[in-house]
Design an enzyme around this catalytic site. Structure first.
Site, PDB file in Angstrom:
ATOM      1  N   GLY A  11      28.799  41.029  41.026  1.00 23.69           N
ATOM      2  CA  GLY A  11      28.530  40.300  40.663  1.00 23.69           C
ATOM      3  C   GLY A  11      29.550  38.693  40.848  1.00 23.69           C
ATOM      4  CB  ALA A  12      31.223  37.543  43.538  1.00 23.75           C
ATOM      5  NE  ARG A  14      25.092  34.802  36.346  1.00 24.39           N
ATOM      6  CZ  ARG A  14      24.825  35.651  35.340  1.00 24.39           C
ATOM      7  NH1 ARG A  14      26.039  34.950  34.356  1.00 24.39           N
ATOM      8  NH2 ARG A  14      24.555  36.219  35.578  1.00 24.39           N
ATOM      9  CB  VAL A  63      25.664  47.541  42.104  1.00 26.53           C
ATOM     10  CG1 VAL A  63      27.049  46.428  42.654  1.00 26.53           C
ATOM     11  CG2 VAL A  63      26.542  46.566  40.389  1.00 26.53           C
ATOM     12  CG  ASN A  89      33.005  40.417  37.381  1.00 29.10           C
ATOM     13  OD1 ASN A  89      33.528  40.559  36.875  1.00 29.10           O
ATOM     14  ND2 ASN A  89      31.723  39.927  38.017  1.00 29.10           N
ATOM     15  CE1 TYR A 154      30.070  44.876  28.925  1.00 25.37           C
ATOM     16  CE2 TYR A 154      31.793  44.769  27.321  1.00 25.37           C
ATOM     17  CZ  TYR A 154      31.602  44.481  28.504  1.00 25.37           C
ATOM     18  OH  TYR A 154      32.014  43.511  28.816  1.00 25.37           O
ATOM     19  CE  LYS A 158      32.061  46.694  31.160  1.00 27.62           C
ATOM     20  NZ  LYS A 158      32.270  45.747  32.127  1.00 27.62           N
ATOM     21  CB  ILE A 187      36.250  35.661  29.510  1.00 31.26           C
ATOM     22  CG1 ILE A 187      37.846  37.230  29.868  1.00 31.26           C
ATOM     23  CG2 ILE A 187      36.927  34.342  30.897  1.00 31.26           C
ATOM     24  CD1 ILE A 187      39.192  36.338  29.783  1.00 31.26           C
TER      25      ILE A 187
HETATM   26  P1  NAP Z   1      28.206  37.007  33.370  1.00 30.10           P
HETATM   27  O1  NAP Z   1      28.692  35.097  34.087  1.00 30.10           O
HETATM   28  O2  NAP Z   1      27.647  37.144  32.671  1.00 30.10           O
HETATM   29  O3  NAP Z   1      28.311  37.572  34.991  1.00 30.10           O
HETATM   30  C1  NAP Z   1      27.760  38.729  35.445  1.00 30.10           C
HETATM   31  C2  NAP Z   1      27.728  38.653  36.800  1.00 30.10           C
HETATM   32  O4  NAP Z   1      27.198  40.069  37.103  1.00 30.10           O
HETATM   33  C3  NAP Z   1      26.636  38.444  37.751  1.00 30.10           C
HETATM   34  O5  NAP Z   1      27.095  37.694  39.070  1.00 30.10           O
HETATM   35  C4  NAP Z   1      25.771  38.966  37.553  1.00 30.10           C
HETATM   36  O6  NAP Z   1      24.985  38.734  38.896  1.00 30.10           O
HETATM   37  C5  NAP Z   1      26.375  40.327  38.206  1.00 30.10           C
HETATM   38  N1  NAP Z   1      25.403  41.287  37.559  1.00 30.10           N
HETATM   39  C6  NAP Z   1      25.099  41.858  36.545  1.00 30.10           C
HETATM   40  N2  NAP Z   1      24.099  42.654  37.119  1.00 30.10           N
HETATM   41  C7  NAP Z   1      24.063  42.837  38.630  1.00 30.10           C
HETATM   42  C8  NAP Z   1      23.780  44.004  38.977  1.00 30.10           C
HETATM   43  N3  NAP Z   1      22.957  44.611  38.808  1.00 30.10           N
HETATM   44  N4  NAP Z   1      23.842  44.077  40.318  1.00 30.10           N
HETATM   45  C9  NAP Z   1      25.031  42.952  41.218  1.00 30.10           C
HETATM   46  N5  NAP Z   1      25.477  42.163  40.532  1.00 30.10           N
HETATM   47  C10 NAP Z   1      25.327  42.395  38.845  1.00 30.10           C
HETATM   48  O7  NAP Z   1      29.649  38.111  32.698  1.00 30.10           O
HETATM   49  P2  NAP Z   1      31.688  37.901  33.439  1.00 30.10           P
HETATM   50  O8  NAP Z   1      31.817  37.510  31.881  1.00 30.10           O
HETATM   51  O9  NAP Z   1      31.684  36.984  34.266  1.00 30.10           O
HETATM   52  O10 NAP Z   1      31.780  39.006  33.153  1.00 30.10           O
HETATM   53  C11 NAP Z   1      31.819  39.424  34.510  1.00 30.10           C
HETATM   54  C12 NAP Z   1      32.713  41.369  33.988  1.00 30.10           C
HETATM   55  O11 NAP Z   1      33.585  40.836  32.928  1.00 30.10           O
HETATM   56  C13 NAP Z   1      31.722  42.213  33.180  1.00 30.10           C
HETATM   57  O12 NAP Z   1      31.399  43.281  33.850  1.00 30.10           O
HETATM   58  C14 NAP Z   1      31.655  41.918  31.913  1.00 30.10           C
HETATM   59  O13 NAP Z   1      31.346  42.582  30.961  1.00 30.10           O
HETATM   60  C15 NAP Z   1      32.903  42.035  32.218  1.00 30.10           C
HETATM   61  N6  NAP Z   1      33.853  40.837  30.332  1.00 30.10           N
HETATM   62  C16 NAP Z   1      33.837  39.947  30.450  1.00 30.10           C
HETATM   63  C17 NAP Z   1      34.089  39.460  29.083  1.00 30.10           C
HETATM   64  C18 NAP Z   1      34.458  37.980  28.828  1.00 30.10           C
HETATM   65  O14 NAP Z   1      34.264  38.033  27.291  1.00 30.10           O
HETATM   66  N7  NAP Z   1      33.289  37.277  29.375  1.00 30.10           N
HETATM   67  C19 NAP Z   1      35.065  40.558  28.904  1.00 30.10           C
HETATM   68  C20 NAP Z   1      35.751  41.593  29.360  1.00 30.10           C
HETATM   69  C21 NAP Z   1      34.805  42.036  30.048  1.00 30.10           C
HETATM   70  P3  NAP Z   1      23.612  37.937  38.904  1.00 30.10           P
HETATM   71  O15 NAP Z   1      23.715  36.623  38.400  1.00 30.10           O
HETATM   72  O16 NAP Z   1      23.470  37.453  40.329  1.00 30.10           O
HETATM   73  O17 NAP Z   1      22.503  38.935  38.553  1.00 30.10           O
END
Ligand code: NAP
Length: 246
Positions: A11-12, A14, A63, A89, A154, A158, A187
């Site tokens: 998921g890299a 964005r 994934v 990720n 969620y 996690k 974030i």
């Molecule tokens: P985001 O901007 O929504 O990005 C999510 C990423 O996951 C996207 O690149 C997406 O790829 C990918 N993804 C989703 N389903 C997928 C799949 N089945 N196979 C491969 N890739 C997949 O989220 P983010 O905030 O960067 O979050 C990244 C990680 O950090 C997540 O695990 C999230 O739970 C965790 N996190 C985030 C926060 C926060 O506040 N933002 C806090 C705690 C934890 P596509 O666009 O190609 O589908």
């Protein structure tokens, strides 16, 4: 300067995954920028890395599919000779109160966030064990540590990531493979952009540092966990949350 090691960041295209990919490439890894649907975004990340002098390649894979994850990891090792760092990720949310949460809301989140990490870890560690080297970095969340109303699915996924991390850390420590989790707080990414201003304000009040973090804050910790400096750290959950979970 390249370091001869290969890192897969799921998921890299964005958000946090992108920041981790860019940071690992700057540290000299050949980075596989995995995406599911965001092909253009992933290719842009690869361009950004290359124009900064790094090496990267975009690779599509959902994934949550056991067989697709196996194919992706086999393809990486075939092409690059090894997989040294795995950053699980990829993640999604389907937030709603338990009363309204459908079976599908639950299954989809668990399938991507937890099973996706299991799938990639299972196939990557096969090669890491042979090489007697590996770094697994799982992106958990403050929601998995503290629980969060509206996120039963969620939070469960996690918290599950933390159990997975610790079990893998215990199983593979003897093979020089470490497994650690990062638990980000809130974030600034697409995932949190959908929260209304009212919710953002309420959340911010609960963060001792009084602001959301940046994807780069998580990337810096991931780069440390991948580095030689972290070789004696395994099975840990590192909160990067402005003090929110203490
Ligand atoms: P985001 O901007 O929504 O990005 C999510 C990423 O996951 C996207 O690149 C997406 O790829 C990918 N993804 C989703 N389903 C997928 C799949 N089945 N196979 C491969 N890739 C997949 O989220 P983010 O905030 O960067 O979050 C990244 C990680 O950090 C997540 O695990 C999230 O739970 C965790 N996190 C985030 C926060 C926060 O506040 N933002 C806090 C705690 C934890 P596509 O666009 O190609 O589908």
């Amino acid at each position: 300067m390249q370091n001869g090691k290969t890192a897969l960041v799921t998921g890299a295209g964005r958000g946090i995954g992108k920041a981790i990919a860019v940071r690992l490439a700057a540290a000299g890894y050949f980075v596989i920028v995995n995406y599911n649907g965001s092909r253009e975004a992933a290719e842009q990340v690869v361009e950004e890395i290359r124009s900064a002098g790094g090496e990267a390649e975009a690779m599509q894979c959902n994934v949550s599919s056991y067989s697709d994850a196996e194919q992706m990891i086999n393809a990486i090792v075939e092409k690059h000779g090894s997989i040294d760092v795995l950053v699980n990720n990829a993640g999604i949310t389907r937030d709603t109160l338990l009363m309204r949460m459908s079976e599908d809301d639950f299954d989809q989140v668990l399938s991507t966030n937890l099973k996706g990490a299991f799938n990639c870890t299972k196939f990557a560690t096969k090669y890491m064990m042979k090489k007697r080297f590996g770094r697994i970095i799982n992106i958990s969340s403050v929601s998995g540590v503290m629980g969060n109303a509206g996120q039963a699915n969620y939070s469960a996924s996690k918290a599950g990531i933390i159990g997975l991390t610790k079990a893998v850390a215990r199983e593979l420590a003897g093979r020089n493979i470490t497994a650690n989790a990062i638990a980000p707080g809130f974030i600034d990414t697409d995932m949190t952009a959908v929260l209304g201003d009212n919710i953002k304000e309420k959340v911010t009040e609960t963060i001792p540092m009084k602001h959301f973090g940046k994807p780069e804050d998580i990337a810096e910790t991931a780069a440390f966990l991948a580095s030689d400096g972290a070789s004696y750290i395994t099975g840990q959950v590192i909160a990067v949350d402005g003090g929110m979970s203490m």
